[in-house]
Design a protein around this motif. Structure first.
Motif, PDB file in Angstrom:
ATOM      1  N   MET A   1     -42.927  95.439  19.306  1.00 23.80           N
ATOM      2  CA  MET A   1     -44.111  94.850  18.653  1.00 23.80           C
ATOM      3  C   MET A   1     -43.778  94.547  17.178  1.00 23.80           C
ATOM      4  O   MET A   1     -43.171  95.381  16.506  1.00 23.80           O
ATOM      5  N   SER A   2     -44.166  93.383  16.699  1.00 20.72           N
ATOM      6  CA  SER A   2     -43.898  93.054  15.295  1.00 20.72           C
ATOM      7  C   SER A   2     -44.805  93.869  14.381  1.00 20.72           C
ATOM      8  O   SER A   2     -45.849  94.397  14.814  1.00 20.72           O
ATOM      9  N   LEU A   3     -44.416  93.947  13.113  1.00 26.86           N
ATOM     10  CA  LEU A   3     -45.278  94.667  12.170  1.00 26.86           C
ATOM     11  C   LEU A   3     -46.637  93.989  12.052  1.00 26.86           C
ATOM     12  O   LEU A   3     -47.662  94.656  11.898  1.00 26.86           O
ATOM     13  N   LEU A   4     -46.641  92.659  12.121  1.00 27.36           N
ATOM     14  CA  LEU A   4     -47.924  91.943  12.064  1.00 27.36           C
ATOM     15  C   LEU A   4     -48.811  92.340  13.239  1.00 27.36           C
ATOM     16  O   LEU A   4     -50.001  92.633  13.059  1.00 27.36           O
ATOM     17  N   ASP A   5     -48.231  92.374  14.439  1.00 24.36           N
ATOM     18  CA  ASP A   5     -49.024  92.755  15.617  1.00 24.36           C
ATOM     19  C   ASP A   5     -49.486  94.206  15.519  1.00 24.36           C
ATOM     20  O   ASP A   5     -50.619  94.534  15.881  1.00 24.36           O
ATOM     21  N   ALA A   6     -48.608  95.077  15.049  1.00 26.53           N
ATOM     22  CA  ALA A   6     -48.966  96.499  14.940  1.00 26.53           C
ATOM     23  C   ALA A   6     -50.087  96.700  13.920  1.00 26.53           C
ATOM     24  O   ALA A   6     -51.030  97.462  14.159  1.00 26.53           O
ATOM     25  N   ALA A   7     -50.000  96.002  12.793  1.00 25.46           N
ATOM     26  CA  ALA A   7     -51.040  96.132  11.762  1.00 25.46           C
ATOM     27  C   ALA A   7     -52.363  95.541  12.254  1.00 25.46           C
ATOM     28  O   ALA A   7     -53.440  96.088  11.985  1.00 25.46           O
ATOM     29  N   THR A   8     -52.263  94.427  12.978  1.00 28.52           N
ATOM     30  CA  THR A   8     -53.470  93.787  13.523  1.00 28.52           C
ATOM     31  C   THR A   8     -54.158  94.711  14.521  1.00 28.52           C
ATOM     32  O   THR A   8     -55.395  94.853  14.512  1.00 28.52           O
ATOM     33  N   ARG A  20     -67.497  98.294   5.518  1.00 30.14           N
ATOM     34  CA  ARG A  20     -67.397  97.339   6.645  1.00 30.14           C
ATOM     35  C   ARG A  20     -66.141  96.470   6.521  1.00 30.14           C
ATOM     36  O   ARG A  20     -66.073  95.389   7.101  1.00 30.14           O
ATOM     37  N   PHE A  21     -65.179  96.904   5.732  1.00 26.10           N
ATOM     38  CA  PHE A  21     -63.969  96.107   5.470  1.00 26.10           C
ATOM     39  C   PHE A  21     -62.785  96.813   6.141  1.00 26.10           C
ATOM     40  O   PHE A  21     -62.260  97.797   5.624  1.00 26.10           O
ATOM     41  N   LYS A  22     -62.382  96.277   7.300  1.00 20.19           N
ATOM     42  CA  LYS A  22     -61.301  96.908   8.058  1.00 20.19           C
ATOM     43  C   LYS A  22     -59.942  96.455   7.537  1.00 20.19           C
ATOM     44  O   LYS A  22     -59.722  95.248   7.351  1.00 20.19           O
ATOM     45  N   VAL A  23     -59.056  97.408   7.344  1.00 23.87           N
ATOM     46  CA  VAL A  23     -57.697  97.111   6.893  1.00 23.87           C
ATOM     47  C   VAL A  23     -56.722  97.806   7.838  1.00 23.87           C
ATOM     48  O   VAL A  23     -56.944  98.951   8.252  1.00 23.87           O
ATOM     49  N   GLY A  24     -55.648  97.101   8.168  1.00 22.73           N
ATOM     50  CA  GLY A  24     -54.576  97.691   8.980  1.00 22.73           C
ATOM     51  C   GLY A  24     -53.260  97.590   8.231  1.00 22.73           C
ATOM     52  O   GLY A  24     -53.028  96.628   7.482  1.00 22.73           O
ATOM     53  N   ALA A  25     -52.413  98.580   8.401  1.00 24.73           N
ATOM     54  CA  ALA A  25     -51.090  98.550   7.774  1.00 24.73           C
ATOM     55  C   ALA A  25     -50.053  99.027   8.778  1.00 24.73           C
ATOM     56  O   ALA A  25     -50.329  99.911   9.609  1.00 24.73           O
ATOM     57  N   ALA A  26     -48.882  98.428   8.729  1.00 28.96           N
ATOM     58  CA  ALA A  26     -47.771  98.864   9.578  1.00 28.96           C
ATOM     59  C   ALA A  26     -46.503  98.790   8.754  1.00 28.96           C
ATOM     60  O   ALA A  26     -46.300  97.835   7.990  1.00 28.96           O
ATOM     61  N   LEU A  27     -45.686  99.810   8.888  1.00 31.82           N
ATOM     62  CA  LEU A  27     -44.412  99.814   8.168  1.00 31.82           C
ATOM     63  C   LEU A  27     -43.291 100.145   9.132  1.00 31.82           C
ATOM     64  O   LEU A  27     -43.482 100.845  10.131  1.00 31.82           O
ATOM     65  N   ARG A  28     -42.127  99.591   8.831  1.00 32.59           N
ATOM     66  CA  ARG A  28     -40.911  99.964   9.534  1.00 32.59           C
ATOM     67  C   ARG A  28     -40.140 100.881   8.609  1.00 32.59           C
ATOM     68  O   ARG A  28     -39.898 100.532   7.439  1.00 32.59           O
ATOM     69  N   VAL A  34     -41.641 102.367  13.756  1.00 34.20           N
ATOM     70  CA  VAL A  34     -42.820 101.725  13.165  1.00 34.20           C
ATOM     71  C   VAL A  34     -43.941 102.763  13.060  1.00 34.20           C
ATOM     72  O   VAL A  34     -44.191 103.513  14.011  1.00 34.20           O
ATOM     73  N   HIS A  35     -44.594 102.799  11.908  1.00 30.73           N
ATOM     74  CA  HIS A  35     -45.715 103.717  11.680  1.00 30.73           C
ATOM     75  C   HIS A  35     -46.911 102.896  11.216  1.00 30.73           C
ATOM     76  O   HIS A  35     -46.739 101.937  10.449  1.00 30.73           O
ATOM     77  N   VAL A  36     -48.095 103.278  11.676  1.00 35.23           N
ATOM     78  CA  VAL A  36     -49.285 102.476  11.380  1.00 35.23           C
ATOM     79  C   VAL A  36     -50.378 103.318  10.743  1.00 35.23           C
ATOM     80  O   VAL A  36     -50.400 104.549  10.862  1.00 35.23           O
ATOM     81  N   GLY A  37     -51.306 102.638  10.077  1.00 35.11           N
ATOM     82  CA  GLY A  37     -52.461 103.320   9.500  1.00 35.11           C
ATOM     83  C   GLY A  37     -53.606 102.337   9.326  1.00 35.11           C
ATOM     84  O   GLY A  37     -53.400 101.122   9.214  1.00 35.11           O
TER      85      GLY A  37
END
Ligand code: THU
Length: 130
Positions: A1-8, A20-28, A34-37
């Motif tokens: 999975m790409s970082l963009l897909d993981a963050a999405t 009400r503001f959702k944020v996603g982050a993914a790092l390699r 890959v780790h997400v938050g």
């Protein structure tokens, strides 16, 4: 999975009853993992914990220590930029040349480096006389 897909994907799990503001982050990490938050708010501190901080915490908990690349995404008119505290946290675990890609859910993106985000970062070397 790409970082963009993981963050999405992780962005959907954001707990944001106050902003009400959702944020996603993914790092390699440099290990390749890959780790997400996502952001997690609470009533006492409505700004809560940022998505980037969550991804960094997941990285550390998993035993990785260095960021190779990081993505952040939100439904914003322009690519969402990490807050000041997150810039310092990213700089703790990433070399100045590491790429930070900031995205919107409708496809805009901007890539900068950690050094661009936090020029003149406070570093260990500033404490060399102690
Ligand atoms: N937020 C993040 O998670 N990352 C950013 O880069 C900017 C802001 C969150 C914190 C809070 O839950 C909400 O966005 C509004 O401040």
């Amino acid at each position: 999975m790409s970082l963009l897909d993981a963050a999405t994907a992780v962005r959907e799990n954001a707990y944001v009853p106050y902003s009400r503001f959702k944020v996603g982050a993914a790092l390699r990490a440099t290990s390749g993992a890959v780790h997400v938050g996502c952001n997690v708010e609470n009533v006492a501190y409505p700004e809560g914990t940022c998505a980037e901080a969550g991804a960094i915490a997941a990285m550390i908990a998993a035993g990785d220590t260095r960021i190779a690349e990081i993505f952040v995404i939100a439904d914003s008119p322009t690519p969402v930029t990490p807050c000041g505290g997150c810039r310092q946290k990213i700089a703790e675990f990433a070399d100045p040349s590491v790429r930070v890609t900031m995205c919107t859910t409708d496809g805009l993106s901007q890539t900068v480096t950690v050094a661009d985000l936090l020029p003149g970062a406070f570093a260990n070397s500033h404490m060399d006389r102690t």
